[in-house]
Write an enzyme that holds these catalytic residues in place. Structure first.
Site, mmCIF file in Angstrom:
data_model
loop_
_atom_site.group_PDB
_atom_site.id
_atom_site.type_symbol
_atom_site.label_atom_id
_atom_site.label_comp_id
_atom_site.label_asym_id
_atom_site.label_seq_id
_atom_site.Cartn_x
_atom_site.Cartn_y
_atom_site.Cartn_z
ATOM 1 C CE LYS A 131 -14.711 5.290 20.185
ATOM 2 N NZ LYS A 131 -15.401 4.982 21.450
ATOM 3 C CE1 TYR B 287 16.053 17.807 30.219
ATOM 4 C CE2 TYR B 287 14.636 16.473 28.804
ATOM 5 C CZ TYR B 287 15.252 17.678 29.090
ATOM 6 O OH TYR B 287 15.075 18.754 28.252
#
Length: 358
Positions: free
Chosen positions: A33, A253
């Site tokens: 999956k 940042y």
């Protein structure tokens, strides 16, 4: 190419499946999956089939149809079941749904009757997850009124373990007892119970079909103990710039990291868009030739920065190993405060992907 490289060791996946299959008295499937946990079902599926794996699990109908295109004759089951109205597509792709409720079972049986066929399926019984799976009330009705789903050719009864990676968890033993009772109610059906960690829990968790997932891809199915699986993923990125900054200057940042000394900062072109969580900022310890180097500053969308002050030999073009033998998916998950599953399935599509077969 001057690009981050994700190497997928397909030979290690096969070795891991073989090791798990050797532990299990019954048959061992493979869970593919989420595109084989992000590594490529079209790559992993055929390799496992060639190695002897006969049964495969996916999560959704679309995943099943895609896998069918590369495994035209394989047994493929869909864990999330068959959505209403998709019965014809399931039958057309020879997909086997997990029936997750009485309503699912009746609908699947009715579709089979209309086609004058018996459609194969798995019966998924909930033993404590309270997510998908037939609940106790509907299970009782199925046991006493089997004619309601006569069109469904049930092959397995299955359940899903809650805390298999924690053998001491009370719910683990409770589930084993509940599933034994469920199996006794369907004596003609084969059983499917153990996941990756469940394969290490002992005979109470054995069944006719095990469903390992994360362990195939190198995740540790026995947390707290040495990982018995071979590593599958190697992720390395070249340094695109090295700069020197003065004490007191900041990186990234929000000026979240400040240099306490003159420092050399190495930047790589990998960021959260590539599956490196922002939570790794300041916690990730990557590798360069066996030496740990810590990330500094915020992780941005496309870039990460590392303090390489103590290693003047590190230069532009050198590779920084983010995931590898010395720093596996479970290590990076711990640093990010998550699990290896999330790291694997989040790995981005901008990497140059290389398959290694031996």
């Amino acid at each position: 190419m001057f690009a981050p490289t994700l190497t997928i060791d397909v030979g290690a996946v096969i070795a891991n499946w073989s090791r798990l299959a050797a532990r299990h008295a019954g048959e061992t499937a493979a869970v593919l999956k989420a595109d084989a946990y992000g590594l490529g079902a079209a790559l992993i599926g055929p390799a496992l089939a060639q190695a002897g794996c006969r049964r495969f699990f996916v999560a959704t109908a679309d995943e099943g149809a895609a896998l069918r295109s590369v495994l035209p004759t394989a047994w493929i089951a869909v864990l999330n079941g068959c959505p209403p109205g998709a019965e014809r597509d399931f039958a057309g792709h020879s997909l086997i749904p997990a029936l997750n409720s009485l309503a699912d079972a009746i609908r699947w049986s009715d579709a089979a009757h209309k086609s004058d066929r018996r459609f194969p399926a798995l019966l998924h019984v909930d033993t404590g997850m309270n997510r998908l799976g037939v609940d106790s009330a509907d299970l009782a009705r199925l046991v006493t009124e089997p004619e309601r789903i006569a069109g469904a050719s049930l092959q397995y009864v299955m359940s899903h373990l809650i805390s298999a990676e924690r053998p001491e968890a009370a719910e683990t033993a409770i589930q084993a007892k509940r599933f034994a009772a469920v199996a006794a109610s369907f004596p003609k059906l084969k059983t499917s119970f153990a996941n990756s960690a469940g394969l290490f829990l002992g005979p109470d968790f054995a069944s006719d079909l095990a469903r390992p997932g994360i362990a195939l891809y190198g995740g540790n199915p026995t947390p707290g103990s040495a990982n018995p699986m071979r590593p599958v993923v190697h992720l390395a990125a070249p340094i695109v710039q090295v700069r020197t900054i003065e004490a007191g200057e900041t990186v990234g940042y929000d000026a979240s990291w400040q240099a306490m000394r003159p420092s050399r900062i190495a930047t790589i072109a990998v960021g959260y868009a590539d599956g490196m969580p922002r939570a790794l900022a300041g916690r990730l310890v990557a590798q360069h030739q066996g030496r740990g180097i810590r990330s500094v500053g915020r992780i941005s969308m496309d870039l990460m920065t590392f303090d390489v002050t103590d290693y003047p030999d590190i230069l532009v073009g050198d590779a920084i190993e983010l995931i590898g033998p010395n720093h596996g998916i479970d290590d990076i998950a711990t640093e990010a405060g998550t699990i290896g599953y999330e790291i694997l399935t989040s790995l981005g599509r901008r990497y140059r992907r290389v398959a290694k077969s031996v």
